[in-house]
Design a protein around this motif. Structure first.
Motif, mmCIF file in Angstrom:
data_model
loop_
_atom_site.group_PDB
_atom_site.id
_atom_site.type_symbol
_atom_site.label_atom_id
_atom_site.label_comp_id
_atom_site.label_asym_id
_atom_site.label_seq_id
_atom_site.Cartn_x
_atom_site.Cartn_y
_atom_site.Cartn_z
ATOM 1 N N GLU A 1 0.837 -1.210 0.000
ATOM 2 C CA GLU A 1 0.000 0.000 0.000
ATOM 3 C C GLU A 1 0.874 1.263 0.000
ATOM 4 O O GLU A 1 0.571 2.241 -0.688
ATOM 5 C CB GLU A 1 -0.919 0.021 1.227
ATOM 6 N N LEU A 2 1.945 1.224 0.783
ATOM 7 C CA LEU A 2 2.836 2.384 0.820
ATOM 8 C C LEU A 2 3.524 2.575 -0.531
ATOM 9 O O LEU A 2 3.645 3.700 -1.034
ATOM 10 C CB LEU A 2 3.872 2.235 1.941
ATOM 11 N N ARG A 3 3.948 1.441 -1.118
ATOM 12 C CA ARG A 3 4.580 1.527 -2.439
ATOM 13 C C ARG A 3 3.637 2.141 -3.461
ATOM 14 O O ARG A 3 4.044 2.960 -4.284
ATOM 15 C CB ARG A 3 5.008 0.136 -2.892
ATOM 16 N N SER A 4 2.349 1.766 -3.406
ATOM 17 C CA SER A 4 1.386 2.345 -4.353
ATOM 18 C C SER A 4 1.271 3.844 -4.169
ATOM 19 O O SER A 4 1.149 4.585 -5.151
ATOM 20 C CB SER A 4 -0.011 1.747 -4.163
ATOM 21 N N ALA A 5 1.284 4.290 -2.915
ATOM 22 C CA ALA A 5 1.178 5.738 -2.660
ATOM 23 C C ALA A 5 2.389 6.459 -3.254
ATOM 24 O O ALA A 5 2.253 7.509 -3.893
ATOM 25 C CB ALA A 5 1.076 5.998 -1.159
ATOM 26 N N ILE A 6 3.564 5.891 -3.066
ATOM 27 C CA ILE A 6 4.783 6.507 -3.614
ATOM 28 C C ILE A 6 4.727 6.506 -5.144
ATOM 29 O O ILE A 6 5.066 7.499 -5.789
ATOM 30 C CB ILE A 6 6.040 5.759 -3.103
ATOM 31 N N ALA A 7 4.236 5.400 -5.706
ATOM 32 C CA ALA A 7 4.131 5.310 -7.173
ATOM 33 C C ALA A 7 3.182 6.388 -7.714
ATOM 34 O O ALA A 7 3.460 7.007 -8.741
ATOM 35 C CB ALA A 7 3.644 3.919 -7.578
ATOM 36 N N ARG A 8 2.090 6.628 -6.989
ATOM 37 C CA ARG A 8 1.146 7.679 -7.429
ATOM 38 C C ARG A 8 1.834 9.039 -7.445
ATOM 39 O O ARG A 8 1.660 9.817 -8.385
ATOM 40 C CB ARG A 8 -0.072 7.731 -6.496
ATOM 41 N N PHE A 9 2.607 9.341 -6.413
ATOM 42 C CA PHE A 9 3.317 10.630 -6.365
ATOM 43 C C PHE A 9 4.287 10.754 -7.535
ATOM 44 O O PHE A 9 4.361 11.785 -8.196
ATOM 45 C CB PHE A 9 4.127 10.753 -5.066
ATOM 46 N N ILE A 10 5.033 9.671 -7.769
ATOM 47 C CA ILE A 10 6.065 9.727 -8.809
ATOM 48 C C ILE A 10 5.421 9.803 -10.197
ATOM 49 O O ILE A 10 5.815 10.607 -11.037
ATOM 50 C CB ILE A 10 7.022 8.514 -8.707
ATOM 51 N N ASP A 11 4.375 9.001 -10.403
ATOM 52 C CA ASP A 11 3.723 8.958 -11.719
ATOM 53 C C ASP A 11 2.991 10.252 -12.044
ATOM 54 O O ASP A 11 2.876 10.635 -13.201
ATOM 55 C CB ASP A 11 2.741 7.792 -11.810
ATOM 56 N N ALA A 12 2.503 10.925 -10.998
ATOM 57 C CA ALA A 12 1.742 12.157 -11.223
ATOM 58 C C ALA A 12 2.671 13.330 -11.550
ATOM 59 O O ALA A 12 2.210 14.413 -11.875
ATOM 60 C CB ALA A 12 0.891 12.479 -9.999
ATOM 61 N N SER A 13 3.976 13.104 -11.438
ATOM 62 C CA SER A 13 4.898 14.240 -11.595
ATOM 63 C C SER A 13 5.202 14.520 -13.065
ATOM 64 O O SER A 13 4.968 13.697 -13.909
ATOM 65 C CB SER A 13 6.195 13.965 -10.851
#
Ligand SMILES: Nc1nc2c(ncn2[C@@H]2O[C@H](COP(=O)(O)OP(=O)(O)OP(=O)(O)O)[C@@H](O)[C@H]2O)c(=O)[nH]1
Ligand SMILES: [Mg+2]
Length: 204
Positions: free
Chosen positions: A192-204
């Motif tokens: 779940e934490l990895r998904s949150a980080i992925a969302r931040f990175i992908d949204a950039s």
């Protein structure tokens, strides 16, 4: 293994910056880990990397005094930042005030900062200082993911009760924020934490 999972496993310590102004060039993507002293920020980073001592941890609060950067890629374009903990009463008032200002600058000025994981001790989340950090992120227009850490210290019924009241409070304080439950000791909640980080990175 997902691409991000393998990047996290191979993350490297990059540098330790004593102040905002001495940070390296503001390019690429950064995701920061903020939270009260002793909430477990450094332990969470170690859990993500599946390493014991990549980020220094301590049972004595106030261990992380600098902004510590970790690179996920060789070109250092993707980074994680372990921020100094706030709210530790034994750090003298002047030093606390200085770090308050440094964190404010970091959150509001750092353009490569694409998201903030606010690590909280699940036994007592959303302290006054945590709320200030959530509000600061809103001011700086930085997306937030709250990580309720140390879940292993709570029995299931207590965990469910805290989760319920926390959810309500967070929805009022930061309507867009996501959250997940975590234990750095047990390694629970990593996907779940990895998904949150992925969302931040992908949204950039
Ligand atoms: N039981 C339990 N203990 C944890 C967990 N995460 C961290 N700890 C412990 O909490 C203490 C503080 O952890 P750190 O990772 O150093 O906390 P920090 O937020 O980086 O602290 P500062 O650098 O002082 O701001 C250490 O003794 C850790 O072993 C967890 O999920 N469960
Ligand atoms: Mg630390």
């Amino acid at each position: 293994m997902s691409a991000l999972a393998s990047l996290l496993k191979s993350m490297k310590f990059m540098l330790s910056s004593p102040s905002y102004s001495s940070l390296p060039k503001d390019y690429g993507v950064e995701v920061a880990f903020a939270g009260r002293s002793n909430a477990g920020k450094s332990s969470v980073l170690n859990a993500l990397a599946n390493r014991k001592a990549l980020a220094k941890t301590s049972s004595v609060p106030g261990k992380t005094r600098h902004i510590n950067l970790f690179s996920l890629t060789d070109d250092q374009e993707k980074r994680l930042a372990d921020l100094p903990g706030y709210g530790y009463a034994k750090v003298d008032a002047r030093e606390q005030a200085r770090w308050g200002e440094e964190l404010t600058r970091y959150i509001t000025e750092r353009e490569s900062l694409k998201g903030v994981v606010i690590v909280m001790d699940m036994r007592h989340p959303l302290t006054e200082n945590d709320k200030q950090m959530v509000i600061l992120c809103r001011t700086g227009d930085k997306p937030v993911h709250v990580l309720l850490n140390k879940a292993d210290k709570l029995k299931a019924n207590k965990r469910a009760a805290i989760k319920k009241s926390f959810e309500k409070e967070l929805a009022i304080l930061a309507p867009g924020a996501s959250y997940s439950i975590f234990s750095a000791v047990k390694g629970d909640g990593i996907p779940e934490l990895r998904s949150a980080i992925a969302r931040f990175i992908d949204a950039s």
